[in-house]
Design an enzyme around this catalytic site. Sequence first.
Site, short mmCIF file in Angstrom:
data_model
loop_
_atom_site.label_atom_id
_atom_site.label_comp_id
_atom_site.label_asym_id
_atom_site.label_seq_id
_atom_site.Cartn_x
_atom_site.Cartn_y
_atom_site.Cartn_z
N GLY A 40 43.65 58.05 37.42
CA GLY A 40 42.38 57.66 36.83
C GLY A 40 42.47 56.40 36.00
O GLY A 40 42.82 56.46 34.82
N PHE A 53 40.96 34.13 35.19
CA PHE A 53 40.31 35.42 35.43
C PHE A 53 38.99 35.55 34.66
O PHE A 53 38.16 36.37 35.01
CB PHE A 53 41.25 36.57 35.04
CG PHE A 53 42.45 36.66 35.95
CD1 PHE A 53 42.38 37.39 37.11
CD2 PHE A 53 43.61 35.98 35.64
CE1 PHE A 53 43.47 37.47 37.97
CE2 PHE A 53 44.72 36.06 36.48
CZ PHE A 53 44.64 36.80 37.65
N THR A 90 40.23 43.30 44.43
CA THR A 90 39.35 42.66 45.39
C THR A 90 39.96 41.35 45.91
O THR A 90 40.94 40.85 45.37
CB THR A 90 37.99 42.32 44.75
OG1 THR A 90 38.22 41.38 43.68
CG2 THR A 90 37.32 43.57 44.18
N GLU A 133 42.26 48.55 44.68
CA GLU A 133 43.55 47.98 44.29
C GLU A 133 43.50 46.45 44.24
O GLU A 133 44.48 45.77 44.55
CB GLU A 133 44.70 48.43 45.22
CG GLU A 133 44.62 49.82 45.79
CD GLU A 133 44.51 50.92 44.76
OE1 GLU A 133 44.19 50.64 43.60
OE2 GLU A 133 44.71 52.08 45.13
#
Length: 405
Positions: free
Chosen positions: A144, A401, A383, A381
């Site tokens: 999670g 980022f 894009t 996991e």
Amino acid sequence: MSTPTLAGPTPATGLAHDYLDIDSLLTPDEIALRARVRGFVDERIRPHVAEWFEAAHFPRELVTEMGSLGLLGMHLHGYGCAGRSAVDYGLAALELEAGDSGIRTFVSVQGSLAMSAIHRFGSDEHKQHWLPGMATGELIGCFGLTEPGAGSDPGSMTTHAVRDGDGPQADWVLTGAKRWIGLASIADVAVIWARTAHGIRGFVVPTDTPGFSATPITAKLSMRTSIQCDIALDGVRLPADAVLPDVTGLTGPFSCLNEARYGILWGALGAARDAYETALAYALERRQFAEPIAAFQLTQQKLVDMALEIQKGQLVALQTGRLKDAGRLRPEQISFGKLNNVREAIAVCHQARTVLGGNGITGEYSPLRHANNLESVRTYEGTDEIHTLIMGRALTGIPSFQARR
């Protein structure tokens, strides 16, 4: 004047399926492992997968069978795990995804995410308690990290854990929500990442703990043989030793994500290969204008383009695996493989569907099912955009980022 027909290899020679003789780069043991997994897929998955996809059914009965084949946590050592090489794991992932992405995803969530987190960062008690049963498939795990408002930016997670009392033996109480969590509704244990006063920590959470609930996400157009869930954490009380002791911060979950990304860059090629082989077989049998459509130039161009990308992707995967086994693999190299191979696999599956014409939109044929599944694989996991920026940072030395102002 008619054009002479040139004698040449037929698909039966193997050239149509391994143009560059990549098998010559594999060891006999690697080829034997691949054959075992391929046989399992041919016998237990292919005959049923169209029905499972239509019914949005996860075949839970396969879990212990995959455990008996040593496919669960197969790259881990000890605690009943197979201790196979990275290339072995990649070959297994490729064969499983040739059956269906949802089945390969189960192996990834169980082994690369949940088991890897416990194996790498858990206490001896965590490992002894959970890993042997997870390796056999008698116990199922989930991982999670992603939240409704925190996907590509897990550092913005709002799930939090606080101590209820003072001292090292005080309980932890988890509150928050997770989304798109594979296997959560059938899992026995969840590895949950949460914000604490001292950074992000991982927690080993038995799913029968009061306050933990998982609800499957329905009406999916992709990954219909797999299970993804919303998790609610409503004051989940855990003992002090539930925390993973050997990691703080996002280094932990990111290292597990890289294990999963590695399997994906192999697995996507399995979907592409199956779509290509389906299109090739169809083109050789389907006749229009008194000829098999494989005789037409445009169809041959499509088949060649598919073969090119699959074979190039296999070379990328194999070199990545050899680097991993040598202990020299960098995260940005995993991003290279995940970005390239998934993107090209989707293109192959779409191209294969065009060879099938209208028949290609039915469940009788695999390419469109694979293409739909790969849209999920492309997203989870990391894009395309995230892996592009990981590579861009490696190339330029400049992280980008966040939007620049």
